[in-house]
Design an enzyme around this catalytic site. Structure first.
Site, mmCIF file in Angstrom:
data_model
loop_
_atom_site.group_PDB
_atom_site.id
_atom_site.type_symbol
_atom_site.label_atom_id
_atom_site.label_comp_id
_atom_site.label_asym_id
_atom_site.label_seq_id
_atom_site.Cartn_x
_atom_site.Cartn_y
_atom_site.Cartn_z
ATOM 1 N N CYS A 85 0.834 -1.206 0.000
ATOM 2 C CA CYS A 85 0.000 0.000 0.000
ATOM 3 C C CYS A 85 0.872 1.260 0.000
ATOM 4 C CB CYS A 85 -0.970 -0.071 1.175
ATOM 5 S SG CYS A 85 -2.338 1.061 1.023
ATOM 6 N N HIS A 201 -3.413 -5.787 1.145
ATOM 7 C CA HIS A 201 -2.772 -6.023 2.450
ATOM 8 C C HIS A 201 -2.867 -7.490 2.855
ATOM 9 C CE1 HIS A 201 -2.431 -1.771 3.834
ATOM 10 N NE2 HIS A 201 -3.418 -1.591 2.985
ATOM 11 N N GLU A 203 -1.352 -8.805 5.307
ATOM 12 C CA GLU A 203 -1.285 -8.866 6.778
ATOM 13 C C GLU A 203 -2.649 -8.703 7.430
ATOM 14 O OE1 GLU A 203 -0.475 -6.298 4.990
ATOM 15 O OE2 GLU A 203 -0.842 -4.405 6.025
#
Lengths: 227, 80
Positions: A85, A201, A203
Site C-alpha cells: 500500500c 494487504h 497482513e
C-alpha cells in the site's frame, strides 16, 4: 528468518505487519525512519499507512527519509523488499519500482476485499504457492497504477506484473478493477524480482475469525521460499 | 529571492479532480469551460541572489522532489 519493518511517521499497518510476520515464524524488528542502519534482514517491509500525512505526493517524503539510503543499498544488493500500500507508493517514489500510483479513478477511498491473481511464480514471493487467486483487503485513496507506454511494454516483457485484480475465479476484467489501474495491475516487481510492491494487504488476512486466511497462505509460502 | 513554480499533471494523465471541478462549474452555470486541470503552486524563498543560479537550483528541486516526472510537468513562472 529475519525481517525488518520500517515505521515512518504516519505508518499505521506496521504493527499488523509485525504480528503477521511473527505469526509465521519471522524474527521481526521494527526500524524507525530516522535510523541510519538497517538490521541484518532477509526481508524488509515498507508498511501501509499515511507516511508524512501523504504530503506533496503519497510516499514522496518517506522516500527521502534517512533509513531509505540503507534500504536502497539493500535492494541494489539483491535484498528482498516488500512494499504494501503506502509502502508500494514509497517504492515507486524512490524509483526502485517503475510507474506511479495516482488518485483512484472515481475519487473514492476504497476499503474492501478484492481478489487478486498471481501472474508470475518464478520469484521468491509466490514460488510454489498453492492458490493462484487470493482474497485480500485493499484500503487506499491512491492505488491507480500508472506508467508510460514504454514502461508498460518493458514490465510486460519482463513479466514484472506480479498480481492483477480479478474475480474469484481469476478472470481479469475491467469490471473487477477497483481503482482504474492500467491493465488491472495490483502489484509489480522490479526487473530482478527481489522487490515487490502491491496495494492489497496480506497482513489483514491472517485470522480465520476476523478476516480470512488468504494472507496466511502468502506468508507461509513466503517464509518457506526464504529458508 | 523568490521563485514560483507550478506543477501540473501531464496532458495525457487523467486528472479526476480537475474533471469534478469542471462538472461543478458546469452545474453553477459556467457553461463555456472546455477543460479544468488542477495543479500545485510552490513559492520558494532562497538565499541565492543570482536569478540564473536560483532557477537552476529550483529546477533540480523539481526534478528530485517537487514533481514526479512520470506524471507531472513543472514550470517556473516567476523570479523576483
Amino acid at each position: 528468518m529475519k525481517s525488518s519493518v520500517i515505521t515512518f511517521p504516519g505508518s499505521n499497518c506496521d504493527r499488523d505487519m509485525d504480528v503477521a510476520l511473527k505469526k509465521f515464524g519471522f524474527k521481526n524488528k521494527m526500524v524507525w525512519h530516522n535510523d541510519i542502519e538497517l538490521p541484518k534482514s532477509d526481508l524488509v517491509v515498507l508498511p501501509g499507512g499515511f507516511s508524512y500525512g501523504d504530503y506533496l505526493r503519497c510516499g514522496s517524503m518517506a522516500s527521502k527519509s534517512k533509513i531509505m539510503k540503507s534500504v536502497i543499498n539493500f535492494a541494489n544488493g539483491g535484498g528482498m523488499i516488500m512494499g504494501i500500500c503506502n509502502g508500494f507508493q514509497i517504492l515507486v517514489e524512490t524509483g526502485l519500482l517503475p510507474g506511479v500510483l495516482l488518485r483512484n479513478k472515481y475519487l473514492e477511498f476504497i476499503c474492501k476485499n478484492v481478489f487478486i491473481k498471481i501472474n508470475d511464480e518464478q520469484n521468491r514471493y509466490f514460488k510454489n504457492i498453492n492458490n493462484n487467486v487470493l482474497e485480500l483487503h485493499i484500503a487506499h485513496n491512491e492505488g491507480n497504477y500508472f506508467c508510460t507506454k514504454d514502461q508498460l511494454k518493458e514490465i510486460e516483457e519482463n513479466d514484472q506484473i506480479a498480481i492483477n485484480y480479478c474475480d474469484k475465479s481469476g478472470n481479469i476484467g475491467e469490471q473487477f478493477n477497483p481503482n482504474g489501474s492500467i491493465n488491472n495491475i495490483a502489484g509489480i516487481f522490479n526487473k530482478k524480482k527481489n522487490i515487490l510492491g502491491m496495494m492489497p494487504h496480506p497482513e489483514r488476512m491472517i485470522d480465520p475469525y476476523l478476516s480470512g486466511e488468504d494472507g496466511s497462505i502468502f506468508f507461509k509460502n513466503l517464509i518457506n521460499n526464504l529458508k | 529571492m523568490k521563485i514560483s513554480v507550478i506543477i501540473t499533471l501531464k496532458k495525457d494523465v487523467l486528472d479526476p479532480q480537475g474533471k469534478v471541478i469542471h462538472q461543478a462549474l458546469d452545474g453553477m452555470g459556467f457553461n463555456d469551460v472546455n477543460e479544468v486541470r488542477q495543479g500545485k503552486f510552490f513559492e520558494i524563498d532562497t538565499k541565492e541572489s543570482n536569478p540564473k543560479k536560483a532557477t537552476n537550483k529550483v529546477e533540480e528541486m523539481c526534478k528530485k522532489l517537487l514533481a514526479n516526472l512520470v506524471i507531472e510537468d513543472y514550470k517556473i513562472i516567476d523570479t523576483q
